[in-house]
Design a protein around this motif. Sequence first.
Motif, PDB file in Angstrom:
ATOM      1  N   GLU A 344       0.847  -1.191   0.000  1.00  0.00           N
ATOM      2  CA  GLU A 344       0.000   0.000   0.000  1.00  0.00           C
ATOM      3  C   GLU A 344       0.883   1.242   0.000  1.00  0.00           C
ATOM      4  OE1 GLU A 344      -3.235   1.147   0.063  1.00  0.00           O
ATOM      5  OE2 GLU A 344      -3.658  -0.863  -0.687  1.00  0.00           O
ATOM      6  N   THR A 345       0.556   2.224  -0.832  1.00  0.00           N
ATOM      7  CA  THR A 345       1.305   3.480  -0.780  1.00  0.00           C
ATOM      8  C   THR A 345       0.335   4.627  -0.542  1.00  0.00           C
ATOM      9  OG1 THR A 345       1.132   3.522  -3.172  1.00  0.00           O
ATOM     10  CG2 THR A 345       3.254   2.865  -2.265  1.00  0.00           C
ATOM     11  N   ALA A 346       0.799   5.615   0.222  1.00  0.00           N
ATOM     12  CA  ALA A 346      -0.057   6.768   0.506  1.00  0.00           C
ATOM     13  C   ALA A 346      -0.170   7.629  -0.749  1.00  0.00           C
ATOM     14  CB  ALA A 346       0.559   7.590   1.642  1.00  0.00           C
ATOM     15  N   HIS A 347      -1.325   8.273  -0.936  1.00  0.00           N
ATOM     16  CA  HIS A 347      -1.441   9.170  -2.082  1.00  0.00           C
ATOM     17  C   HIS A 347      -2.408  10.311  -1.793  1.00  0.00           C
ATOM     18  CE1 HIS A 347      -5.442   8.053  -3.766  1.00  0.00           C
ATOM     19  NE2 HIS A 347      -5.235   7.005  -2.995  1.00  0.00           N
ATOM     20  N   THR A 348      -2.167  11.447  -2.418  1.00  0.00           N
ATOM     21  CA  THR A 348      -3.116  12.573  -2.352  1.00  0.00           C
ATOM     22  C   THR A 348      -3.302  13.085  -3.774  1.00  0.00           C
ATOM     23  OG1 THR A 348      -1.277  14.051  -1.955  1.00  0.00           O
ATOM     24  CG2 THR A 348      -2.539  13.395  -0.022  1.00  0.00           C
ATOM     25  N   ASP A 349      -4.472  12.847  -4.334  1.00  0.00           N
ATOM     26  CA  ASP A 349      -4.746  13.321  -5.690  1.00  0.00           C
ATOM     27  C   ASP A 349      -5.717  14.491  -5.657  1.00  0.00           C
ATOM     28  OD1 ASP A 349      -3.050  11.839  -7.100  1.00  0.00           O
ATOM     29  OD2 ASP A 349      -4.503  10.354  -7.812  1.00  0.00           O
ATOM     30  N   ASP A 350      -5.583  15.348  -4.636  1.00  0.00           N
ATOM     31  CA  ASP A 350      -6.515  16.452  -4.502  1.00  0.00           C
ATOM     32  C   ASP A 350      -5.930  17.738  -5.064  1.00  0.00           C
ATOM     33  OD1 ASP A 350      -4.541  16.940  -2.716  1.00  0.00           O
ATOM     34  OD2 ASP A 350      -5.857  17.306  -0.999  1.00  0.00           O
ATOM     35  N   GLY A 351      -4.860  17.623  -5.875  1.00  0.00           N
ATOM     36  CA  GLY A 351      -4.249  18.808  -6.467  1.00  0.00           C
ATOM     37  C   GLY A 351      -3.338  19.537  -5.502  1.00  0.00           C
ATOM     38  N   GLY A 352      -3.157  18.984  -4.296  1.00  0.00           N
ATOM     39  CA  GLY A 352      -2.344  19.673  -3.280  1.00  0.00           C
ATOM     40  C   GLY A 352      -0.943  19.963  -3.767  1.00  0.00           C
ATOM     41  N   GLU A 353      -0.370  18.993  -4.432  1.00  0.00           N
ATOM     42  CA  GLU A 353       1.010  19.177  -4.888  1.00  0.00           C
ATOM     43  C   GLU A 353       1.084  20.250  -5.968  1.00  0.00           C
ATOM     44  OE1 GLU A 353       4.544  16.565  -6.950  1.00  0.00           O
ATOM     45  OE2 GLU A 353       3.013  15.569  -5.747  1.00  0.00           O
ATOM     46  N   PHE A 354       0.132  20.212  -6.903  1.00  0.00           N
ATOM     47  CA  PHE A 354       0.087  21.216  -7.970  1.00  0.00           C
ATOM     48  C   PHE A 354       0.005  22.621  -7.372  1.00  0.00           C
ATOM     49  CE2 PHE A 354      -2.613  23.904 -10.751  1.00  0.00           C
ATOM     50  CZ  PHE A 354      -1.766  23.994 -11.846  1.00  0.00           C
ATOM     51  N   PHE A 355      -0.885  22.782  -6.393  1.00  0.00           N
ATOM     52  CA  PHE A 355      -1.101  24.140  -5.880  1.00  0.00           C
ATOM     53  C   PHE A 355       0.056  24.621  -5.021  1.00  0.00           C
ATOM     54  CE2 PHE A 355      -5.474  23.022  -7.080  1.00  0.00           C
ATOM     55  CZ  PHE A 355      -5.678  24.076  -7.965  1.00  0.00           C
ATOM     56  N   SER A 356       0.693  23.725  -4.275  1.00  0.00           N
ATOM     57  CA  SER A 356       1.842  24.196  -3.482  1.00  0.00           C
ATOM     58  C   SER A 356       2.994  24.563  -4.417  1.00  0.00           C
ATOM     59  CB  SER A 356       2.262  23.166  -2.426  1.00  0.00           C
ATOM     60  OG  SER A 356       2.809  22.041  -3.055  1.00  0.00           O
ATOM     61  N   GLN A 357       3.152  23.807  -5.512  1.00  0.00           N
ATOM     62  CA  GLN A 357       4.211  24.152  -6.478  1.00  0.00           C
ATOM     63  C   GLN A 357       3.881  25.458  -7.210  1.00  0.00           C
ATOM     64  OE1 GLN A 357       5.210  21.011  -9.243  1.00  0.00           O
ATOM     65  NE2 GLN A 357       5.202  19.473  -7.632  1.00  0.00           N
ATOM     66  N   LEU A 358       2.587  25.646  -7.509  1.00  0.00           N
ATOM     67  CA  LEU A 358       2.173  26.867  -8.204  1.00  0.00           C
ATOM     68  C   LEU A 358       2.452  28.080  -7.310  1.00  0.00           C
ATOM     69  CD1 LEU A 358       0.753  27.791 -10.825  1.00  0.00           C
ATOM     70  CD2 LEU A 358      -1.422  27.661  -9.580  1.00  0.00           C
ATOM     71  N   ALA A 359       2.109  27.952  -6.027  1.00  0.00           N
ATOM     72  CA  ALA A 359       2.327  29.074  -5.102  1.00  0.00           C
ATOM     73  C   ALA A 359       3.820  29.373  -4.986  1.00  0.00           C
ATOM     74  CB  ALA A 359       1.733  28.739  -3.735  1.00  0.00           C
ATOM     75  N   ALA A 360       4.640  28.320  -4.919  1.00  0.00           N
ATOM     76  CA  ALA A 360       6.092  28.530  -4.800  1.00  0.00           C
ATOM     77  C   ALA A 360       6.613  29.250  -6.048  1.00  0.00           C
ATOM     78  CB  ALA A 360       6.802  27.193  -4.609  1.00  0.00           C
ATOM     79  N   HIS A 361       6.137  28.823  -7.211  1.00  0.00           N
ATOM     80  CA  HIS A 361       6.559  29.438  -8.477  1.00  0.00           C
ATOM     81  C   HIS A 361       6.143  30.915  -8.511  1.00  0.00           C
ATOM     82  CE1 HIS A 361       7.457  29.734 -12.746  1.00  0.00           C
ATOM     83  NE2 HIS A 361       6.206  30.073 -13.013  1.00  0.00           N
ATOM     84  N   TRP A 362       4.925  31.173  -8.111  1.00  0.00           N
ATOM     85  CA  TRP A 362       4.417  32.554  -8.145  1.00  0.00           C
ATOM     86  C   TRP A 362       5.164  33.441  -7.143  1.00  0.00           C
ATOM     87  CZ3 TRP A 362      -1.675  31.717  -8.336  1.00  0.00           C
ATOM     88  CH2 TRP A 362      -2.020  31.324  -9.635  1.00  0.00           C
ATOM     89  N   LYS A 363       5.423  32.888  -5.929  1.00  0.00           N
ATOM     90  CA  LYS A 363       6.112  33.706  -4.917  1.00  0.00           C
ATOM     91  C   LYS A 363       7.504  34.084  -5.400  1.00  0.00           C
ATOM     92  CE  LYS A 363       4.524  31.246  -1.194  1.00  0.00           C
ATOM     93  NZ  LYS A 363       4.646  30.663   0.133  1.00  0.00           N
TER      94      LYS A 363
END
Length: 429
Positions: A344-363
């Motif tokens: 079993e592997t943990a996963h989050t497909d709620d876009g969390g990773e996309f949005f944290s990367q987007l915020a980092a890029h924008w900042k």
Amino acid sequence: MNALQIFLPCAAGVEGFLADEAHRATGLAGNDLLTGRGGVLLRASWRDALLLNLHSRLAQRVLVQLALRPYRSENDLYELASSVAWEIWFTPRQSFKVEVTAQHSPLKSLNFAALRVKDAVADRFRAKSGVRPDVNTQWPDVRIHLHLTTDEATVYIDTSGEPLFKRGWREDKGDAPLKETLAAAMIAASGWDPHGEDPVPLYDPCCGSGTVVIEAAQIACRIAPGLRRRFAFEKLLPYQAHVWNAIKNEATSAIQASPVSIFGSDVSHRMVDFAQRNAERAGVAQAVQLRGGDALQRMPPCDSPGLMLLNPPYGERIAAAGTAGQNASERATLRAQGAAQGRETAHTDDGGEFFSQLAAHWKKHYTGWSAWMLTPDLKLPGKMRLKESRRVPLWNGPIECRLFRFDLVRGSARARPQGSAAEPSDGGT
Ligand SMILES: C[S@@+](CC[C@H](N)C(=O)[O-])C[C@H]1O[C@@H](n2cnc3c(N)ncnc32)[C@H](O)[C@@H]1O
């Protein structure tokens, strides 16, 4: 003479913006322009009805109210519709249709309510002229609207026909295109004004089929949203072609070049093609610059800071693609392999990773910009690890959304502590 009662229905949350827009289009104010729940009520002229059809970006349609009365039964609706002088609006040679909307109506069948109104209209014509008009449920010449509340019934004639979000330029749709009326509401709520004193560029980095940038570009070029479509009022008896042509000519002569730059990009090149073709049909190809590219990698499209306005990918159907999407699909592959091997592997497909990367890029790269994002995900600020400076409630059809504003200041002055949740209450609207 302002002899007509006109109702402009709109999405919840948009009423105030629509009242401002109706005031700009007609000059009406005070008791002649009242903001209600779900729409704006005007005491206005027939000419105003034409102007509103042509110029409104926010109204769903332009309805002329013909009767309003308490009711308890279908027979009361028959009486109400019989009292309307339909013969001044259309002839029995034209087809019609009755549409019903209701909020907490005690009636058992809205279809039967519509049937009684249809009978009343047809019976009145037969009594006056000996001829009953035909009903055409698909392509009627005339649409009659009946709105029922708990105890009041209102009868309207529709001057718009096809709903006003259909501007006549969209042929190429994305997977989840915004309605033009909602894109216009986002623009109104953001306060972006290309004709203000210090206009700023506008950029949608997830532009899809281009709805936001095309609406923005038409506003900037002063292109009336209704210039490329037909309206139901063209088949109604009060219609005079020379009046309508004069209104359209005036609108056409107001068209100008955009005073600001407007940019759109999308990770999907197919979408960028759609947006380009839609922009051409909308008459704004010269005013928008569209490109392919991953929002996580794209640098600002211009030197001076501006305003980003977008409805980002959300959920499985329109999940984030590009760098984050690849990561997600790699994770999915790993998960599938793990599952096949009994792990079993943990996963989050709620876009969390996309949005944290987007915020980092924008900042890092978009200092000085403000980003307005429409989403049904109230946890978005938490995923971005940014504190919103505004949150405006808007509805995407039946889906309650928020338009969040993030001010991208240097460093982390507005950064949210990692892992903290979104504000539970609305404010700053
Ligand atoms: C909800 S849709 C936007 C719809 C758009 N407002 C319209 O009216 O068509 C989200 C868009 O984000 C795009 N997208 C997904 N991941 C992206 C990424 N990493 N960079 C840029 N665009 C992305 C999708 O291709 C899609 O067109």
